[in-house]
Design a protein around this motif. Structure first.
Motif, PDB file in Angstrom:
ATOM      1  N   VAL A 177      21.137  30.445 -19.261  1.00  0.00           N
ATOM      2  CA  VAL A 177      21.625  29.381 -18.382  1.00  0.00           C
ATOM      3  C   VAL A 177      20.676  28.191 -18.428  1.00  0.00           C
ATOM      4  CG1 VAL A 177      22.207  28.730 -16.015  1.00  0.00           C
ATOM      5  CG2 VAL A 177      22.738  31.036 -16.847  1.00  0.00           C
ATOM      6  N   ALA A 178      21.239  27.012 -18.607  1.00  0.00           N
ATOM      7  CA  ALA A 178      20.465  25.771 -18.537  1.00  0.00           C
ATOM      8  C   ALA A 178      20.698  25.122 -17.178  1.00  0.00           C
ATOM      9  CB  ALA A 178      20.874  24.809 -19.640  1.00  0.00           C
ATOM     10  N   ILE A 179      19.620  24.655 -16.557  1.00  0.00           N
ATOM     11  CA  ILE A 179      19.699  23.963 -15.277  1.00  0.00           C
ATOM     12  C   ILE A 179      19.240  22.524 -15.496  1.00  0.00           C
ATOM     13  CG2 ILE A 179      18.927  23.885 -12.887  1.00  0.00           C
ATOM     14  CD1 ILE A 179      18.223  26.887 -13.179  1.00  0.00           C
ATOM     15  N   ILE A 180      20.121  21.594 -15.238  1.00  0.00           N
ATOM     16  CA  ILE A 180      19.827  20.176 -15.448  1.00  0.00           C
ATOM     17  C   ILE A 180      19.994  19.436 -14.128  1.00  0.00           C
ATOM     18  CG2 ILE A 180      20.552  18.056 -16.616  1.00  0.00           C
ATOM     19  CD1 ILE A 180      21.524  19.839 -18.944  1.00  0.00           C
ATOM     20  N   GLU A 181      18.971  18.711 -13.739  1.00  0.00           N
ATOM     21  CA  GLU A 181      19.033  17.874 -12.546  1.00  0.00           C
ATOM     22  C   GLU A 181      19.145  16.416 -12.994  1.00  0.00           C
ATOM     23  OE1 GLU A 181      15.934  16.370  -9.202  1.00  0.00           O
ATOM     24  OE2 GLU A 181      16.064  18.565  -9.412  1.00  0.00           O
ATOM     25  N   MET A 182      20.313  15.838 -12.765  1.00  0.00           N
ATOM     26  CA  MET A 182      20.566  14.464 -13.184  1.00  0.00           C
ATOM     27  C   MET A 182      19.542  13.487 -12.609  1.00  0.00           C
ATOM     28  SD  MET A 182      24.131  12.454 -12.579  1.00  0.00           S
ATOM     29  CE  MET A 182      24.412  10.766 -13.086  1.00  0.00           C
ATOM     30  N   ALA A 183      19.090  13.749 -11.384  1.00  0.00           N
ATOM     31  CA  ALA A 183      18.138  12.853 -10.728  1.00  0.00           C
ATOM     32  C   ALA A 183      16.810  12.767 -11.464  1.00  0.00           C
ATOM     33  CB  ALA A 183      17.905  13.296  -9.288  1.00  0.00           C
ATOM     34  N   LYS A 184      16.485  13.780 -12.257  1.00  0.00           N
ATOM     35  CA  LYS A 184      15.256  13.745 -13.037  1.00  0.00           C
ATOM     36  C   LYS A 184      15.410  12.916 -14.302  1.00  0.00           C
ATOM     37  CE  LYS A 184      13.059  17.980 -11.390  1.00  0.00           C
ATOM     38  NZ  LYS A 184      11.951  17.234 -10.739  1.00  0.00           N
ATOM     39  N   VAL A 185      16.652  12.704 -14.727  1.00  0.00           N
ATOM     40  CA  VAL A 185      16.926  11.949 -15.946  1.00  0.00           C
ATOM     41  C   VAL A 185      17.128  10.466 -15.633  1.00  0.00           C
ATOM     42  CG1 VAL A 185      18.443  11.730 -17.947  1.00  0.00           C
ATOM     43  CG2 VAL A 185      18.014  13.989 -16.951  1.00  0.00           C
ATOM     44  N   CYS A 186      17.938  10.196 -14.639  1.00  0.00           N
ATOM     45  CA  CYS A 186      18.295   8.808 -14.304  1.00  0.00           C
ATOM     46  C   CYS A 186      18.385   8.660 -12.790  1.00  0.00           C
ATOM     47  CB  CYS A 186      19.593   8.392 -14.983  1.00  0.00           C
ATOM     48  SG  CYS A 186      20.944   9.597 -14.859  1.00  0.00           S
ATOM     49  N   GLY A 187      17.335   9.108 -12.107  1.00  0.00           N
ATOM     50  CA  GLY A 187      17.358   9.166 -10.652  1.00  0.00           C
ATOM     51  C   GLY A 187      17.055   7.850  -9.966  1.00  0.00           C
ATOM     52  N   LEU A 188      17.436   7.796  -8.711  1.00  0.00           N
ATOM     53  CA  LEU A 188      17.306   6.586  -7.905  1.00  0.00           C
ATOM     54  C   LEU A 188      16.041   6.565  -7.057  1.00  0.00           C
ATOM     55  CD1 LEU A 188      18.859   3.971  -6.953  1.00  0.00           C
ATOM     56  CD2 LEU A 188      19.752   5.376  -5.083  1.00  0.00           C
ATOM     57  N   ALA A 189      15.605   7.724  -6.566  1.00  0.00           N
ATOM     58  CA  ALA A 189      14.598   7.786  -5.503  1.00  0.00           C
ATOM     59  C   ALA A 189      13.311   7.052  -5.834  1.00  0.00           C
ATOM     60  CB  ALA A 189      14.304   9.247  -5.157  1.00  0.00           C
ATOM     61  N   ASN A 190      12.827   7.170  -7.055  1.00  0.00           N
ATOM     62  CA  ASN A 190      11.542   6.569  -7.413  1.00  0.00           C
ATOM     63  C   ASN A 190      11.671   5.246  -8.156  1.00  0.00           C
ATOM     64  OD1 ASN A 190      10.004   8.717  -6.304  1.00  0.00           O
ATOM     65  ND2 ASN A 190      10.446   9.956  -8.118  1.00  0.00           N
ATOM     66  N   LEU A 191      12.871   4.660  -8.116  1.00  0.00           N
ATOM     67  CA  LEU A 191      13.116   3.399  -8.805  1.00  0.00           C
ATOM     68  C   LEU A 191      13.058   2.254  -7.789  1.00  0.00           C
ATOM     69  CD1 LEU A 191      13.915   2.349 -11.662  1.00  0.00           C
ATOM     70  CD2 LEU A 191      16.293   2.452 -10.913  1.00  0.00           C
ATOM     71  N   PRO A 192      12.084   1.345  -7.890  1.00  0.00           N
ATOM     72  CA  PRO A 192      12.008   0.231  -6.939  1.00  0.00           C
ATOM     73  C   PRO A 192      13.320  -0.550  -6.892  1.00  0.00           C
ATOM     74  CG  PRO A 192      10.043   0.301  -8.319  1.00  0.00           C
ATOM     75  CD  PRO A 192      11.023   1.279  -8.912  1.00  0.00           C
ATOM     76  N   PHE A 193      13.672  -1.047  -5.707  1.00  0.00           N
ATOM     77  CA  PHE A 193      14.969  -1.691  -5.537  1.00  0.00           C
ATOM     78  C   PHE A 193      15.164  -2.847  -6.512  1.00  0.00           C
ATOM     79  CE2 PHE A 193      18.194  -4.407  -3.651  1.00  0.00           C
ATOM     80  CZ  PHE A 193      19.154  -3.476  -3.292  1.00  0.00           C
ATOM     81  N   GLU A 194      14.109  -3.617  -6.759  1.00  0.00           N
ATOM     82  CA  GLU A 194      14.265  -4.775  -7.645  1.00  0.00           C
ATOM     83  C   GLU A 194      14.544  -4.382  -9.092  1.00  0.00           C
ATOM     84  OE1 GLU A 194       9.832  -3.882  -7.122  1.00  0.00           O
ATOM     85  OE2 GLU A 194      11.625  -4.045  -5.847  1.00  0.00           O
ATOM     86  N   GLN A 195      14.305  -3.122  -9.439  1.00  0.00           N
ATOM     87  CA  GLN A 195      14.578  -2.661 -10.803  1.00  0.00           C
ATOM     88  C   GLN A 195      15.938  -1.987 -10.947  1.00  0.00           C
ATOM     89  OE1 GLN A 195      11.367  -0.249 -12.360  1.00  0.00           O
ATOM     90  NE2 GLN A 195       9.779  -1.611 -11.542  1.00  0.00           N
ATOM     91  N   ARG A 196      16.635  -1.799  -9.847  1.00  0.00           N
ATOM     92  CA  ARG A 196      17.920  -1.102  -9.896  1.00  0.00           C
ATOM     93  C   ARG A 196      19.022  -2.008 -10.422  1.00  0.00           C
ATOM     94  NH1 ARG A 196      17.595   2.095  -4.016  1.00  0.00           N
ATOM     95  NH2 ARG A 196      15.532   3.019  -4.416  1.00  0.00           N
ATOM     96  N   ASN A 197      19.830  -1.456 -11.322  1.00  0.00           N
ATOM     97  CA  ASN A 197      20.930  -2.229 -11.883  1.00  0.00           C
ATOM     98  C   ASN A 197      21.979  -1.282 -12.458  1.00  0.00           C
ATOM     99  OD1 ASN A 197      22.712  -3.953 -13.094  1.00  0.00           O
ATOM    100  ND2 ASN A 197      21.199  -5.013 -14.360  1.00  0.00           N
ATOM    101  N   PRO A 198      22.972  -0.894 -11.670  1.00  0.00           N
ATOM    102  CA  PRO A 198      23.971   0.060 -12.161  1.00  0.00           C
ATOM    103  C   PRO A 198      24.875  -0.502 -13.254  1.00  0.00           C
ATOM    104  CG  PRO A 198      24.616  -0.807 -10.026  1.00  0.00           C
ATOM    105  CD  PRO A 198      23.226  -1.302 -10.282  1.00  0.00           C
TER     106      PRO A 198
END
Length: 387
Positions: A93-114
């Motif tokens: 079984v592979a366990i993948i957490e999307m937040a570790k790949v392209c997560g929001l929590a540690n991304l400063p707001f000024e760098q966010r761009n969906p």
């Protein structure tokens, strides 16, 4: 309470991670420390949880066992980065957490761009697991910085997204309005024998994803309108391709729309992440034998009620008449805690210095202190005895 005044009780500690500060396991251990300071005879059991977003990998490895792996994949905006994922059940079984790949929590707001953020790295991790012979996947699809409807992940797996000139679309949700054709002929054939469990942090339908979450991911009002057009356009093409309705698909809006994509293209089964982890951990059996539950979350707000982890725990405890306490980093201004739904009391840490600190020792001490005070106030007056 016995004749000597000592308190014997069973308490379940069921927190989520305080994003960017402490993991769910660290929060649980801090709460336990506070309980034991108040009353050393308390019997406590730790159930660190996640809802499909941040902390999902840790929670699943705690429940299933297994080990971590590190791989280099494409990050949120195309740069290569190291990402941790997991393998469990003796490599099956592979366990993948999307937040570790392209997560929001540690991304400063000024760098966010969906408009430009991509899920390509999620697809790359799936490919690496396939190369290892793994055919069963558990993918946590919450906590992302993306709104690309899973286009990047599907591109990595071989799906061609073409514009009217036959050119491949660039990364990001902003490109979806230019989609003219989907070519599935190069989709990795090994996926036919693979199964996917998609752990969703929200039950939001695909159609409402951009309106609900794009702003917190950095989108302006006009970008949200553009993303909505892209979601609708993509849904129309997918519905024609697969002859099924996807626009109002429950949970389809999780992870910026990747829920719909992996469900439709890979036949993934969407499940609320907290329910899956609680069931895996035999939580209900432990709840039946407990006297109280303590939940925890970094921020308690309206999104908490969108079938997030604390809400799901609260519902289960309410059904059994078990009191629930919450220790949280902060409460959204103007938000009314759901006392009518079984919440007994909530203790916010409040201080921005506490909430934003990256020093685990500081966060630990504040959480432990809150848990100690909670028990000292509540138990002597309300506890009637154990099982």
């Amino acid at each position: 309470m016995d004749c000597k005044g000592e308190i014997y009780m069973r308490c379940l500690i069921v927190p989520q991670a305080f994003k960017g500060t402490a993991s769910a396991m660290q929060v649980a251990a801090a709460i336990q420390d506070g309980l034991l300071r108040a009353f050393p005879t308390i019997e406590s059991h730790l159930f660190p949880i996640a809802d499909g977003g941040d902390g999902t990998l840790d929670a699943l490895l705690f429940a299933l066992g297994g080990s971590e792996r590190t791989s280099v994949v494409t990050g949120t905006f195309g740069a290569q980065q190291e990402v941790v994922w997991g393998i469990a059940e003796e490599g099956r079984v592979a366990i993948i957490e999307m937040a570790k790949v392209c997560g929001l929590a540690n991304l400063p707001f000024e760098q966010r761009n969906p408009m430009n953020a991509t899920t390509f790295g999620v697809g790359e991790l799936i490919l690496e697991a396939l190369d290892r012979g793994i055919r069963k996947f558990i993918v946590g699809i919450g906590g992302s910085a993306t709104q690309d409807c899973g286009m990047g992940a599907l591109q990595a797996l071989g799906v061609l997204f073409k514009d009217q000139k036959g050119q491949s679309l660039p990364f990001g949700g902003g490109a979806l309005t230019s989609l003219a054709d989907l070519d599935l002929s190069h989709l990795d054939s090994r996926l036919k024998k693979a199964s996917f469990i998609l752990l969703c942090d929200v039950s939001t339908p695909f159609s409402k994803s951009a309106n609900m979450y794009a702003a917190q991911k950095g989108a302006t009002s006009w970008q949200i309108e553009e993303l909505n057009r892209g979601f609708l356009h993509f849904a129309n093409i997918v519905e024609k391709k697969f002859d099924r309705s996807v626009l109002e698909l429950p949970c389809g809006g999780a992870g910026g729309g990747i829920g719909m994509a992996l469900h439709t293209f890979l036949n993934g089964k969407m499940i609320l992440g907290t329910d899956y982890i609680l069931d895996l951990s035999a939580f209900d059996e432990a709840l039946y034998k407990s006297d109280c539950v303590i939940i925890g979350e970094g921020k308690f707000d309206e999104q908490t009620l969108e079938n997030k982890g604390p809400w799901r725990v609260l519902q289960r405890a309410k059904a059994k008449g078990i009191p629930v306490f919450a220790i949280v980093g902060q409460i959204q201004q103007g938000f009314n805690p759901p006392y009518a739904e079984g919440l007994t009391a909530i203790l916010p840490l409040h201080s921005q210095e506490i909430i934003n600190t990256d020093r685990l020792s500081d966060t630990w001490s504040h959480i432990a202190f809150a848990a100690e005070q909670l028990m000292r106030i509540y138990l002597p007056k309300n506890f009637k005895g154990g099982h």
